[in-house]
Design an enzyme around this catalytic site. Structure first.
Site, PDB file in Angstrom:
ATOM      1  N   PRO A  18       0.839  -1.211   0.000  1.00  0.00           N
ATOM      2  CA  PRO A  18       0.000   0.000   0.000  1.00  0.00           C
ATOM      3  C   PRO A  18       0.869   1.255   0.000  1.00  0.00           C
ATOM      4  CG  PRO A  18       0.004  -1.036   2.164  1.00  0.00           C
ATOM      5  CD  PRO A  18       0.710  -1.974   1.256  1.00  0.00           C
ATOM      6  N   MET A  19       0.633   2.142  -0.948  1.00  0.00           N
ATOM      7  CA  MET A  19       1.403   3.393  -1.057  1.00  0.00           C
ATOM      8  C   MET A  19       0.428   4.567  -1.132  1.00  0.00           C
ATOM      9  SD  MET A  19       4.386   2.223  -3.735  1.00  0.00           S
ATOM     10  CE  MET A  19       3.235   1.355  -4.805  1.00  0.00           C
ATOM     11  N   VAL A  20       0.695   5.573  -0.338  1.00  0.00           N
ATOM     12  CA  VAL A  20      -0.188   6.735  -0.266  1.00  0.00           C
ATOM     13  C   VAL A  20      -0.313   7.369  -1.655  1.00  0.00           C
ATOM     14  CG1 VAL A  20      -0.562   8.995   0.794  1.00  0.00           C
ATOM     15  CG2 VAL A  20       0.475   7.123   2.132  1.00  0.00           C
ATOM     16  N   GLN A  33      -6.468  -1.808   3.174  1.00  0.00           N
ATOM     17  CA  GLN A  33      -5.732  -1.497   4.403  1.00  0.00           C
ATOM     18  C   GLN A  33      -6.413  -0.351   5.164  1.00  0.00           C
ATOM     19  OE1 GLN A  33      -1.806   0.619   4.740  1.00  0.00           O
ATOM     20  NE2 GLN A  33      -1.093  -1.442   5.317  1.00  0.00           N
ATOM     21  N   CYS A  77       2.772   2.457  10.180  1.00  0.00           N
ATOM     22  CA  CYS A  77       2.935   3.821   9.649  1.00  0.00           C
ATOM     23  C   CYS A  77       3.602   4.715  10.702  1.00  0.00           C
ATOM     24  CB  CYS A  77       1.590   4.393   9.242  1.00  0.00           C
ATOM     25  SG  CYS A  77       1.700   6.072   8.596  1.00  0.00           S
ATOM     26  N   HIS A 126       7.676  -4.879   8.302  1.00  0.00           N
ATOM     27  CA  HIS A 126       8.605  -3.888   7.758  1.00  0.00           C
ATOM     28  C   HIS A 126       9.822  -3.872   8.673  1.00  0.00           C
ATOM     29  CE1 HIS A 126       9.786  -0.310   5.462  1.00  0.00           C
ATOM     30  NE2 HIS A 126      10.244   0.166   6.627  1.00  0.00           N
ATOM     31  N   ASN A 183       8.845  -6.841   4.036  1.00  0.00           N
ATOM     32  CA  ASN A 183       8.569  -5.527   3.462  1.00  0.00           C
ATOM     33  C   ASN A 183       9.740  -4.594   3.742  1.00  0.00           C
ATOM     34  OD1 ASN A 183       7.037  -2.617   4.356  1.00  0.00           O
ATOM     35  ND2 ASN A 183       6.701  -3.387   2.290  1.00  0.00           N
ATOM     36  N   GLY A 184      10.099  -3.805   2.712  1.00  0.00           N
ATOM     37  CA  GLY A 184      11.150  -2.811   2.905  1.00  0.00           C
ATOM     38  C   GLY A 184      12.274  -2.927   1.899  1.00  0.00           C
ATOM     39  N   ASP A 185      12.487  -1.870   1.093  1.00  0.00           N
ATOM     40  CA  ASP A 185      13.591  -1.793   0.135  1.00  0.00           C
ATOM     41  C   ASP A 185      13.572  -2.923  -0.891  1.00  0.00           C
ATOM     42  OD1 ASP A 185      14.394   0.476   1.379  1.00  0.00           O
ATOM     43  OD2 ASP A 185      16.203  -0.358   2.292  1.00  0.00           O
TER      44      ASP A 185
END
Length: 476
Positions: free
Chosen positions: A26-28, A80, A109, A179, A209-211
Site C-alpha cells: 500500500p502506497m499513499v 488497508q 505507519c 517492515h 517488506n522494505g527496500d
C-alpha cells in the site's frame, strides 16, 4: 491470470503456491485502482489499497466513494485500514467484505499525524488491542475465507515483536507483514535478519517488506528471510528422532510397571511376533546405534559451529538482532544434541533392561522349581520319620512269645526296609547337598537330616544288637 484471480476461493492458497509471492504494498496516493490494474498486468499476485482511516470510512458515504473504488478484475484485493477501535475496524471490514478478499490493519505507519491519532506504528506497543481488533473482525465477518492481516514494524527488543506476532496469531490473523525497520528509522538498511527470526517463531505466513524495488531484490529477500508463507518446522529427521525418544521413554515406563512380574514379561517375549522380530533384533539395534551416533556427531558439530560464531562490530551496527539469531541457531543445535544424545542413551538402557528382565525371569523360574523340589523332599522325610516311629512302637510292643518266628521275619523285613530307607535317605541327603549352594535354607535343613540320619543309624545298631541277642537266646 485475471480469471484465476477473480475465481480464487481462498486467498491463503496464494501462500502455498510454491513460488515467491509478489505483493504490491500500500502506497499513499499511488495504490489506487488504475495503478493496481497496471501492476496486475506485470504478474503481481496481490494488491493493497492505500491506507484508509476506518472511522471516516464507516461514518461517511462520501469518504467511501472517494477512498475505495474497485472493479471485477481487481482481485485479489486487500483493503488497508488505520484504526484504533475494535468495533470500528469490524464495521469497516463488513462494509468492504463483498468487494475485497480481506483487510489489513496498519500497525507500521510512522507518520506523526497517524501516531498522534493513535494509528499506525504506535499500535505495536499495544498487542492486546491488536489482538482484540483481529478477533472482532474474525467474529463479525461472515465469510470464513475473508483474510485479516496486520502490518508491523519491529521493536528494539525483538522479543516484544515476536510476542506481538504470537498474540496476533492466537487471535486468528491470516498473515503478518513485517517492515524490517524500527519506529524511528526511515532510510536505514532493513533488518532482514529480524524478519527471519519472526518467521521462524510463528506458524502463519510472514511477508517481508522494505527496500524491495525489483524482482531480483524480491528473490534475494526471499532467500534471506524465508518469508514465503511456509512455517519452518523441525526438520524431518529430528522429528523422527524426537518421536523415537518419546517412544523409548514410554516403553521404559511400561517395563517398570511394578505389578507386571518378570515371569509375565518372559511369557510376552516368547510370543511368536517377538520371536520373528528377534531374528533381526541385533542388526536393527546396531543400525539404530549407528544412525543415532551420526546424528549426535552432527549435532555436536552444529553446536561447535554456532558456539564459535561471533558478531563483529560492523554486523552489529547493520543487524543488531544477529546476536539473537545466532543464539537461536545455537539453541536449536543444542536441542538436537540433547534429543540425539538421550535417544542413544535410552536405546542402550532399553536393551540392558530387557536383558536384565529376561535373566531375572530365568532365575525366578529356577527358584520356584528348587522350592518345589525342597518341599517334596521335606514331605518324603516326614513320611519316613512317621514310618520309623511306627516300626519302633511295633518293636517295643513285641514280646518273647511263640510268635518269635513271625516277629523275626518282621524284623528282617524291618531291617530290609531300614536299609531301603537308608539308601533313600542317602539319595535325599546327596540331593540336599547339591542344592546347598543355591539355597541357604536347604543347607540348614540338610544338616538336620544328617543328624537325624546318625540317630537312626544308632537306633539301627541298637536294633541289630537286640536281634542278635534274641537269636542267641533262641539258640540256647
Amino acid at each position: 491470470t485475471e480469471d484465476l484471480q477473480c475465481h480464487l476461493e481462498n486467498l491463503m492458497d496464494l501462500f502455498h503456491s510454491g513460488h515467491t509471492l509478489k505483493i504490491c504494498a500500500p502506497m499513499v496516493r499511488y495504490s489506487k485502482l488504475a495503478f493496481r490494474t497496471l501492476v496486475r498486468k506485470y504478474s503481481c499476485d496481490l494488491c493493497y489499497t492505500p491506507m484508509i482511516v476506518a472511522a471516516d470510512f464507516v461514518k461517511s458515504v462520501k469518504a467511501r466513494d472517494s477512498e475505495f473504488t474497485t472493479n471485477e478484475g481487481d482481485r485479489p484485493l486487500i483493503v488497508q485500514f488505520a484504526a484504533n477501535e475494535s468495533q470500528v475496524l469490524a464495521d469497516a471490514a463488513c462494509l468492504v467484505c463483498p468487494f475485497a478478499d480481506g483487510i489489513d490493519l496498519n500497525c507500521g505507519c510512522p507518520q506523526r499525524w497517524a501516531m498522534a491519532e493513535g494509528y499506525g506504528a504506535c499500535l505495536i506497543n499495544k498487542p492486546e488491542l491488536i489482538q482484540d481488533m483481529v478477533r472482532q473482525v474474525r467474529n463479525q465477518v461472515e465469510n470464513p475465507n475473508f483474510s485479516v492481516s496486520i502490518k508491523i514494524r519491529i521493536h528494539d527488543d525483538l522479543i516484544k515483536t515476536v510476542d506481538l506476532c504470537r498474540k496476533a496469531e492466537a487471535a486468528g490473523v491470516s498473515w503478518i507483514t513485517v517492515h524490517g525497520r524500527y519506529l524511528e528509522e526511515r532510510h536505514q538498511p532493513v533488518h532482514y535478519d529480524a524478519i527471519k527470526i519472526i518467521k521462524e517463531n510463528i506458524s502463519v505466513p510472514v511477508v517481508a517488506n522494505g527496500d524491495v524495488r525489483n524482482l531480483k531484490e524480491a528473490e534475494n529477500v526471499h532467500q534471506v528471510t524465508g518469508a514465503d508463507g511456509k512455517y519452518l518446522n523441525m526438520t524431518f529427521q529430528w522429528t523422527v528422532v524426537a518421536s523415537f525418544l518419546y517412544a523409548e521413554v514410554a516403553i521404559l515406563l511400561i517395563l517398570c510397571i511394578p505389578f507386571i512380574s518378570p515371569l509375565r514379561w518372559e511369557k510376552i517375549f516368547k510370543f511368536q511376533l517377538w520371536n520373528t522380530i528377534g531374528a533381526y533384533w541385533n542388526k536393527a539395534f546396531l543400525t539404530v546405534i549407528v544412525i543415532l551416533i551420526v546424528l549426535f556427531l552432527d549435532a555436536v558439530r552444529e553446536v561447535k559451529k554456532y558456539s564459535a560464531t561471533q558478531v563483529v562490530d560492523k554486523d552489529s551496527k547493520l543487524y543488531p538482532n544477529a546476536y539473537d539469531h545466532i543464539h537461536m541457531k545455537l539453541f536449536r543445535s543444542q536441542r538436537n544434541l540433547y534429543i540425539s544424545g538421550f535417544s542413544l542413551f535410552l536405546w542402550l538402557v532399553l536393551r540392558r533392561v530387557i536383558i536384565l528382565i529376561t535373566q531375572l525371569a530365568t532365575e525366578m523360574g529356577s527358584t520356584v522349581a528348587l522350592k518345589t523340589q525342597v518341599e517334596n523332599t521335606n514331605e518324603a522325610v516326614r513320611k519316613y520319620i512317621e514310618e520309623n516311629n511306627k516300626m519302633k512302637q511295633v518293636l517295643n510292643r513285641s514280646n518273647r512269645s511263640e510268635k518269635e518266628k513271625t516277629e523275626g521275619t518282621n524284623l528282617e523285613n524291618s531291617v530290609q526296609e531300614i536299609r531301603n530307607l537308608k539308601k533313600e535317605f542317602t539319595d535325599t541327603a546327596e540331593a540336599l547337598f547339591r542344592s546347598r549352594d543355591e539355597l541357604a535354607a536347604i543347607k540348614k535343613q540338610s544338616g538336620g537330616l544328617i543328624t537325624e540320619y546318625d540317630r537312626l543309624t544308632k537306633e539301627h545298631e541298637k536294633l541289630q544288637n537286640h536281634i542278635e541277642k534274641t537269636h542267641e537266646k533262641k539258640d540256647q
